[in-house]
Write a protein that holds these residues in place. Structure first.
Motif, PDB file in Angstrom:
ATOM      1  N   GLY A   9      -4.750   3.183  -0.747  1.00 40.30           N
ATOM      2  CA  GLY A   9      -4.130   4.467  -0.993  1.00 40.30           C
ATOM      3  C   GLY A   9      -4.071   4.787  -2.465  1.00 40.30           C
ATOM      4  N   GLY A  10      -3.685   6.006  -2.772  1.00 45.00           N
ATOM      5  CA  GLY A  10      -3.579   6.419  -4.169  1.00 45.00           C
ATOM      6  C   GLY A  10      -3.437   7.911  -4.278  1.00 45.00           C
ATOM      7  N   GLY A  15     -10.165  17.747  -2.354  1.00 50.50           N
ATOM      8  CA  GLY A  15     -11.615  17.624  -2.275  1.00 50.50           C
ATOM      9  C   GLY A  15     -12.117  16.207  -2.481  1.00 50.50           C
ATOM     10  N   GLY A  16     -11.235  15.336  -2.930  1.00 52.46           N
ATOM     11  CA  GLY A  16     -11.627  13.958  -3.195  1.00 52.46           C
ATOM     12  C   GLY A  16     -11.663  13.101  -1.943  1.00 52.46           C
ATOM     13  N   SER A  17     -11.997  11.835  -2.136  1.00 51.48           N
ATOM     14  CA  SER A  17     -12.140  10.894  -1.029  1.00 51.48           C
ATOM     15  C   SER A  17     -11.374   9.612  -1.317  1.00 51.48           C
ATOM     16  CB  SER A  17     -13.619  10.548  -0.794  1.00 51.48           C
ATOM     17  OG  SER A  17     -14.363  11.688  -0.447  1.00 51.48           O
ATOM     18  N   LEU A  18     -10.971   8.961  -0.256  1.00 52.25           N
ATOM     19  CA  LEU A  18     -10.374   7.642  -0.341  1.00 52.25           C
ATOM     20  C   LEU A  18     -10.833   6.823   0.850  1.00 52.25           C
ATOM     21  CD1 LEU A  18      -6.634   8.279  -1.332  1.00 52.25           C
ATOM     22  CD2 LEU A  18      -8.352   7.122  -2.719  1.00 52.25           C
ATOM     23  N   ARG A  19     -10.886   5.521   0.665  1.00 52.24           N
ATOM     24  CA  ARG A  19     -11.187   4.609   1.765  1.00 52.24           C
ATOM     25  C   ARG A  19     -10.031   3.631   1.901  1.00 52.24           C
ATOM     26  NH1 ARG A  19     -15.494  -0.312   2.280  1.00 52.24           N
ATOM     27  NH2 ARG A  19     -16.073  -0.044   4.480  1.00 52.24           N
ATOM     28  N   GLN A  81     -12.255   6.019   6.251  1.00 53.09           N
ATOM     29  CA  GLN A  81     -12.883   6.823   5.196  1.00 53.09           C
ATOM     30  C   GLN A  81     -12.366   8.238   5.317  1.00 53.09           C
ATOM     31  OE1 GLN A  81     -15.093   5.901   2.673  1.00 53.09           O
ATOM     32  NE2 GLN A  81     -14.767   7.994   1.936  1.00 53.09           N
ATOM     33  N   MET A  82     -11.803   8.758   4.241  1.00 53.03           N
ATOM     34  CA  MET A  82     -11.230  10.093   4.251  1.00 53.03           C
ATOM     35  C   MET A  82     -11.928  10.938   3.199  1.00 53.03           C
ATOM     36  SD  MET A  82      -7.190   9.153   4.635  1.00 53.03           S
ATOM     37  CE  MET A  82      -7.068   8.477   2.981  1.00 53.03           C
ATOM     38  N   ASN A  83     -12.549  12.010   3.631  1.00 55.38           N
ATOM     39  CA  ASN A  83     -13.290  12.901   2.742  1.00 55.38           C
ATOM     40  C   ASN A  83     -12.654  14.285   2.721  1.00 55.38           C
ATOM     41  OD1 ASN A  83     -15.210  10.821   2.299  1.00 55.38           O
ATOM     42  ND2 ASN A  83     -16.363  11.476   4.110  1.00 55.38           N
ATOM     43  N   THR A 119       0.328   2.530   3.374  1.00 58.16           N
ATOM     44  CA  THR A 119      -0.206   2.787   2.042  1.00 58.16           C
ATOM     45  C   THR A 119      -0.125   4.285   1.781  1.00 58.16           C
ATOM     46  OG1 THR A 119      -2.087   2.392   0.540  1.00 58.16           O
ATOM     47  CG2 THR A 119      -2.617   2.956   2.826  1.00 58.16           C
ATOM     48  N   GLN A 120       0.367   4.651   0.609  1.00 57.50           N
ATOM     49  CA  GLN A 120       0.636   6.056   0.305  1.00 57.50           C
ATOM     50  C   GLN A 120      -0.626   6.761  -0.171  1.00 57.50           C
ATOM     51  OE1 GLN A 120       3.536   7.886   0.658  1.00 57.50           O
ATOM     52  NE2 GLN A 120       2.333   9.670   0.010  1.00 57.50           N
ATOM     53  N   VAL A 121      -0.861   7.924   0.400  1.00 58.68           N
ATOM     54  CA  VAL A 121      -1.948   8.804  -0.041  1.00 58.68           C
ATOM     55  C   VAL A 121      -1.322  10.112  -0.514  1.00 58.68           C
ATOM     56  CG1 VAL A 121      -3.946  10.148   0.684  1.00 58.68           C
ATOM     57  CG2 VAL A 121      -3.659   7.791   1.494  1.00 58.68           C
ATOM     58  N   THR A 122      -1.626  10.489  -1.734  1.00 65.08           N
ATOM     59  CA  THR A 122      -1.101  11.725  -2.305  1.00 65.08           C
ATOM     60  C   THR A 122      -2.268  12.570  -2.792  1.00 65.08           C
ATOM     61  OG1 THR A 122       0.923  10.604  -3.004  1.00 65.08           O
ATOM     62  CG2 THR A 122       0.443  12.737  -4.013  1.00 65.08           C
ATOM     63  N   VAL A 123      -2.344  13.789  -2.285  1.00 59.74           N
ATOM     64  CA  VAL A 123      -3.428  14.698  -2.652  1.00 59.74           C
ATOM     65  C   VAL A 123      -2.828  15.895  -3.375  1.00 59.74           C
ATOM     66  CG1 VAL A 123      -5.404  16.006  -1.844  1.00 59.74           C
ATOM     67  CG2 VAL A 123      -4.659  13.975  -0.578  1.00 59.74           C
TER      68      VAL A 123
END
Length: 125
Positions: A9-10, A15-19, A81-83, A119-123
């Protein structure tokens, strides 16, 4: 019997991606199905996708297209995978597992007894 540890996470721009990764320590427990879930502040936890040990996958309809679930059985690791991430994807993401081989593998949180810490995801926009 099962320990699940998420990572990856992060903070990203729209528009970005994370795995995301989820490492499973199963000891003698045989996992039949794993899933990804998320919970945004003030909202209920919702399913993202699930995957059986044989590789069959189910997605929540609203998650199709931008999210891809996969697994590496040799490494006992689950991935997401997150796009094209959007601010509304901001949430704590959790992986979960169950060993009920005769139960349908669906991304329904009530079916899973084992959960990671998230896990934290911040967009940001």
């Amino acid at each position: 019997q099962v320990q699940l540890v998420e990572s990856g996470g992060g903070s990203v721009q729209a528009g970005g991606s994370l795995r995301l990764s989820c490492a499973a320590s199963t000891y003698t427990y045989n996992i039949a199905c794993m899933g990804w879930f998320r919970q945004a502040p003030g909202k209920e936890r919702e399913g993202v996708a699930s995957i059986r040990q044989d590789g069959s996958i189910k997605y929540v309809d609203s998650m199709k297209g931008r999210f891809t679930i996969s697994q590496d059985n040799a490494k006992n690791t689950l991935y997401l995978q997150m796009n094209s991430l959007q601010p509304e994807d901001t949430a704590m993401y959790y992986c979960a597992a169950h060993g009920y081989i005769f139960r349908d593998c669906q991304p329904l949180d009530t079916a899973f007894p084992y959960w990671g810490q998230g896990t934290q995801v911040t967009v940001s926009s």
